[in-house]
Design a protein around this motif. Structure first.
Motif, short mmCIF file in Angstrom:
data_model
loop_
_atom_site.label_atom_id
_atom_site.label_comp_id
_atom_site.label_asym_id
_atom_site.label_seq_id
_atom_site.Cartn_x
_atom_site.Cartn_y
_atom_site.Cartn_z
N ALA A 46 0.55 -3.01 6.49
CA ALA A 46 -0.55 -2.24 5.90
C ALA A 46 -0.80 -0.42 6.36
O ALA A 46 -0.92 0.29 5.64
CB ALA A 46 -2.15 -2.82 6.76
N ALA A 47 -0.06 -0.31 7.60
CA ALA A 47 0.25 1.07 8.05
C ALA A 47 0.98 1.69 7.31
O ALA A 47 0.80 3.01 6.90
CB ALA A 47 0.66 0.82 9.55
N LEU A 48 2.20 1.19 6.88
CA LEU A 48 2.92 1.77 5.96
C LEU A 48 2.68 2.03 4.51
O LEU A 48 2.76 3.12 4.03
CB LEU A 48 4.51 0.94 5.93
N THR A 49 1.87 1.08 4.08
CA THR A 49 1.03 1.24 2.64
C THR A 49 0.20 2.22 2.75
O THR A 49 -0.03 3.03 2.16
CB THR A 49 0.26 0.02 2.19
N ALA A 50 -0.67 2.61 3.65
CA ALA A 50 -1.71 3.48 4.00
C ALA A 50 -1.03 4.77 4.28
O ALA A 50 -1.37 5.81 3.48
CB ALA A 50 -2.30 3.29 5.27
N LEU A 51 0.08 5.00 4.71
CA LEU A 51 1.09 6.20 4.98
C LEU A 51 1.68 6.63 3.56
O LEU A 51 1.44 7.85 3.22
CB LEU A 51 2.04 6.04 5.78
N VAL A 52 2.09 5.79 2.71
CA VAL A 52 2.56 6.14 1.45
C VAL A 52 1.67 6.39 0.81
O VAL A 52 1.74 7.69 -0.19
CB VAL A 52 3.52 5.01 0.93
N ASP A 53 0.31 5.90 0.59
CA ASP A 53 -0.84 6.25 -0.10
C ASP A 53 -1.15 7.78 0.32
O ASP A 53 -1.60 8.38 -0.69
CB ASP A 53 -2.02 5.06 -0.06
N ARG A 54 -1.46 7.85 1.64
CA ARG A 54 -1.82 9.38 1.82
C ARG A 54 -0.70 10.37 1.44
O ARG A 54 -1.22 11.24 0.93
CB ARG A 54 -2.17 9.42 3.51
N ALA A 55 0.65 9.83 1.45
CA ALA A 55 1.46 11.07 1.14
C ALA A 55 1.38 11.10 -0.40
O ALA A 55 1.87 12.23 -0.75
CB ALA A 55 3.03 10.38 1.37
N LEU A 56 1.31 10.10 -1.22
CA LEU A 56 1.23 10.38 -2.80
C LEU A 56 -0.13 10.97 -3.15
O LEU A 56 -0.44 11.30 -4.18
CB LEU A 56 1.41 9.10 -3.38
N ALA A 57 -1.24 11.00 -2.27
CA ALA A 57 -2.57 11.34 -2.73
C ALA A 57 -2.77 12.95 -2.78
O ALA A 57 -1.97 13.78 -2.14
CB ALA A 57 -3.66 10.71 -2.09
#
Length: 57
Positions: A46-57
């Motif tokens: 979940a933390a990695l997914t959130a990190l990737v989502d923030r990086a791509l947003a």
């Protein structure tokens, strides 16, 4: 006499390298297993997914 002692010392040390490699490989496999367990946990995913989502947003 010194040559004999040196030859004996070299002959006795040959197996140590193999044993050291075996211990190193066992440690690497154990570390990889631990890392795999951590990275597949729900919280870390979940933390990695959130990190990737923030990086791509």
């Amino acid at each position: 006499m010194m040559r004999r002692m040196l030859a004996r010392w070299r002959a006795d040390d040959r197996g140590m390298t193999t044993a050291e490699y075996a211990v190193g490989i066992m440690a690497a496999v154990a570390f990889a297993g631990l890392l795999m367990k951590v990275l597949t946990s729900q919280k870390v995913q979940a933390a990695l997914t959130a990190l990737v989502d923030r990086a791509l947003a």
